[in-house]
Design an enzyme around this catalytic site. Structure first.
Site, PDB file in Angstrom:
ATOM      1  N   SER A   1       2.752   6.535  11.615  1.00  0.00           N
ATOM      2  CA  SER A   1       1.722   6.108  10.686  1.00  0.00           C
ATOM      3  C   SER A   1       2.179   6.181   9.239  1.00  0.00           C
ATOM      4  O   SER A   1       2.813   7.135   8.812  1.00  0.00           O
ATOM      5  CB  SER A   1       0.481   6.965  10.923  1.00  0.00           C
ATOM      6  OG  SER A   1      -0.071   7.384   9.708  1.00  0.00           O
ATOM      7  N   LYS A   2       1.834   5.125   8.536  1.00  0.00           N
ATOM      8  CA  LYS A   2       2.174   5.037   7.128  1.00  0.00           C
ATOM      9  C   LYS A   2       1.379   6.090   6.360  1.00  0.00           C
ATOM     10  O   LYS A   2       1.878   6.752   5.466  1.00  0.00           O
ATOM     11  CB  LYS A   2       1.768   3.647   6.674  1.00  0.00           C
ATOM     12  CG  LYS A   2       2.193   3.278   5.298  1.00  0.00           C
ATOM     13  CD  LYS A   2       2.060   1.775   5.187  1.00  0.00           C
ATOM     14  CE  LYS A   2       2.379   1.286   3.805  1.00  0.00           C
ATOM     15  NZ  LYS A   2       2.448  -0.155   3.729  1.00  0.00           N
ATOM     16  N   ARG A   3       0.143   6.241   6.797  1.00  0.00           N
ATOM     17  CA  ARG A   3      -0.746   7.164   6.108  1.00  0.00           C
ATOM     18  C   ARG A   3      -0.208   8.589   6.107  1.00  0.00           C
ATOM     19  O   ARG A   3      -0.396   9.335   5.171  1.00  0.00           O
ATOM     20  CB  ARG A   3      -2.111   7.115   6.792  1.00  0.00           C
ATOM     21  CG  ARG A   3      -3.230   7.422   5.848  1.00  0.00           C
ATOM     22  CD  ARG A   3      -4.538   6.872   6.351  1.00  0.00           C
ATOM     23  NE  ARG A   3      -4.620   5.424   6.277  1.00  0.00           N
ATOM     24  CZ  ARG A   3      -5.641   4.724   6.737  1.00  0.00           C
ATOM     25  NH1 ARG A   3      -6.637   5.329   7.314  1.00  0.00           N
ATOM     26  NH2 ARG A   3      -5.662   3.425   6.622  1.00  0.00           N
TER      27      ARG A   3
ATOM     28  N   THR B   1       0.824  -1.216   0.000  1.00  0.00           N
ATOM     29  CA  THR B   1       0.000   0.000   0.000  1.00  0.00           C
ATOM     30  C   THR B   1       0.855   1.261   0.000  1.00  0.00           C
ATOM     31  O   THR B   1       0.415   2.306   0.434  1.00  0.00           O
ATOM     32  CB  THR B   1      -0.920   0.017   1.232  1.00  0.00           C
ATOM     33  OG1 THR B   1      -0.100  -0.140   2.388  1.00  0.00           O
ATOM     34  CG2 THR B   1      -1.933  -1.092   1.188  1.00  0.00           C
TER      35      THR B   1
END
Ligand code: GLU
Length: 477
Positions: A249-251, A13
């Protein structure tokens, strides 16, 4: 114990954030410590979150990080495919078997009906409506092509327990779980189903993953039990935090492995640092090679509380790794950070060894060599130090050095050293004052990667003389 087999199961992702990488690292260390296999599996069943190129990022990251998988999409040892989207038909087959066994059921409820189940807080829990459908009715609906999902049938009462290697006994009442979807309407499995089927078929003995799955694990255990499969052993890991309250967080693009590499961190240092985020070896050692980490890896040292990512500490550790590089290796790795505009004018081979002990990350090379490209107006008070509080000495040193160096033909570190030392003596100036003043005068800065001789040698005679002349007039103003 059967053979230890662990897996790393990232979803493609986007980039790899270091929390993910740490999960993979622990799974790798645990497998290697126990003489087992480490498997890479790509979990791409959520097509909506799929990002092009992200699978390549996973391969590259593991390779750069030195986390070597024994099996994976490009190393099939008989348990493949290792990419979930290529296993689609297999999940459906198992889901149907589970329906036969009573562990799951077809659900035909549409969005409207599902939305109507929301309580006043908007929270929805499926009410097992379709569990009541007769066999004949299900057949009819399937035949007529009605869209369906397959849901897990969770007992209404009772509780599920297991013993986690890090958290100890975990118990969750079934009442708190929902009959979650196992197969979506597009025929793809959800994580909730695919992780179980794959971990079983790939003979994973220890499931090591983030603690966001701690409380859904009893739900997965029900699936193992329904199939009559042996449950794996679980090791859940506390998250890595950005600060006291926020997870990395990756987001939000936090702590991306590739970004750190770009900034000039060495992969070994990043891997070493992240190993310590949540694990501490018995002897509290901090700097460890991969094989030392494998040797020392031990579940008792894994913490149940979260750890905070501290880039300052990682930088320090990186500096320690840089100091250990050979001059040649440091030269090669840091050359890309040496400013393009000046790389043709100055010999980076001469500068690199001086920088090696003075940078924490390779990109520090950029600003540590600013003095080569930029030289001009500066504050003359930078000559003043505790030991040399008098600008007159600076002035005398620079004037004398200018004449002496102008007459020096053989330009090398040694000859410049001898020349300045003779010059200091002839003018009754302390040698220490002389070299420190010349160093500042030819760089226009207090902090330099080397002493006066090295700096003058790197700058070359012409530039050194030009700079001394400039500084002389500045000091005379
Ligand atoms: N694909 C899942 C994730 O990225 C893996 C979780 C697991 O290791 O089971 O969160």
């Amino acid at each position: 114990m059967d053979k230890v087999r662990t897996r790393f199961a990232p979803s493609p992702t986007g980039f790899m954030h270091i929390g993910n990488l740490r999960t993979g690292l622990y799974a790798y260390l645990f497998a290697k410590k126990n003489g087992g296999d480490f498997v890479l599996r790509i979990e791409d069943t959520d097509q909506a979150r799929y990002v092009d190129g992200a699978v390549q990022v996973i391969y590259n990251t593991l390779k750069t990080a030195g986390i070597d998988y024994d099996e994976g999409p490009d190393k099939d040892k008989g348990f493949g495919p290792y990419i979930q989207s290529e296993r689609k038909s297999l999940y459906l087959k198992y889901a149907m078997e589970l329906v036969e066994r009573g562990g799951a059921y077809y659900c035909f409820c549409d969005k409207e009906r599902l939305d109507s189940l929301a309580d006043s807080n908007g929270v929805r829990k499926y009410d097992k409506h379709c569990l009541r459908l007769s066999k004949a009715e299900i057949e009819d609906r399937l035949k007529s092509g009605q869209s369906y999902v397959i849901r897990q049938n969770i007992p209404a009462e009772g509780e599920g327990s297991y013993v986690d290697m890090v958290y100890g006994k975990v118990t969750v009442p079934y009442h708190d779980m929902e009959d979650c979807i196992l197969i979506k309407s597009d025929g793809m499995p959800t994580y909730n189903f695919a992780n179980v089927v794959d971990d079983h078929l790939m003979q994973i003995s220890h499931v090591i993953r983030g603690n966001e799955y701690l409380s859904s694990t009893p739900q997965y255990n029900l699936l193992y039990d329904s199939f009559g499969w042996e449950r794996p052993t679980y090791m859940h890991l506390a998250p890595i935090m950005k600060d006291e309250t926020r997870k990395l967080s990756k987001r939000y693009g936090d702590a991306n492995f590739e970004d750190f590499i770009q900034k000039g961190y060495l992969p070994e240092a990043i891997v070493n640092y992240i190993a310590l985020l949540g694990w501490c070896p018995k002897d509290n050692r901090e700097k460890m090679t991969m094989s030392e980490m494998i040797e020392a890896f031990d579940v008792d040292g894994i913490s149940i509380s979260s750890s905070i990512f501290d880039e300052v500490k990682m930088k320090w550790l990186n500096g320690e790794y840089i100091k250990e590089l050979s001059d040649e290796k440091f030269y090669e790795l840091s050359l890309p950070y040496f400013k393009k505009g000046i790389s043709s004018k100055y010999d980076y081979r001469k500068i690199a060894p001086l920088l090696k002990t003075r940078v924490d990350i390779l990109s520090d090379v950029e600003h540590k060599t600013d003095f080569l490209a930029q030289f001009g107006e500066y504050d003359k008070n930078i000559f003043i130090t505790k030991r040399m509080p008098d600008l007159a000495i600076a002035n005398a040193s620079v004037s004398a050095a200018l004449i002496a160096l102008k007459n020096l033909d053989d330009w090398s570190v040694d000859s410049i050293r001898d020349c300045l030392s003779a010059c200091a003596e002839a003018h009754g100036i302390k040698n220490g004052h002389m070299v420190s003043n010349v160093r500042v005068a030819i760089t226009g800065t207090e902090v330099t990667p080397g002493g006066a001789f090295e700096m003058a040698d790197i700058l070359g005679k012409e530039e050194t003389i030009k700079r001394l002349e400039f500084s002389k007039s500045l000091l005379e103003k």
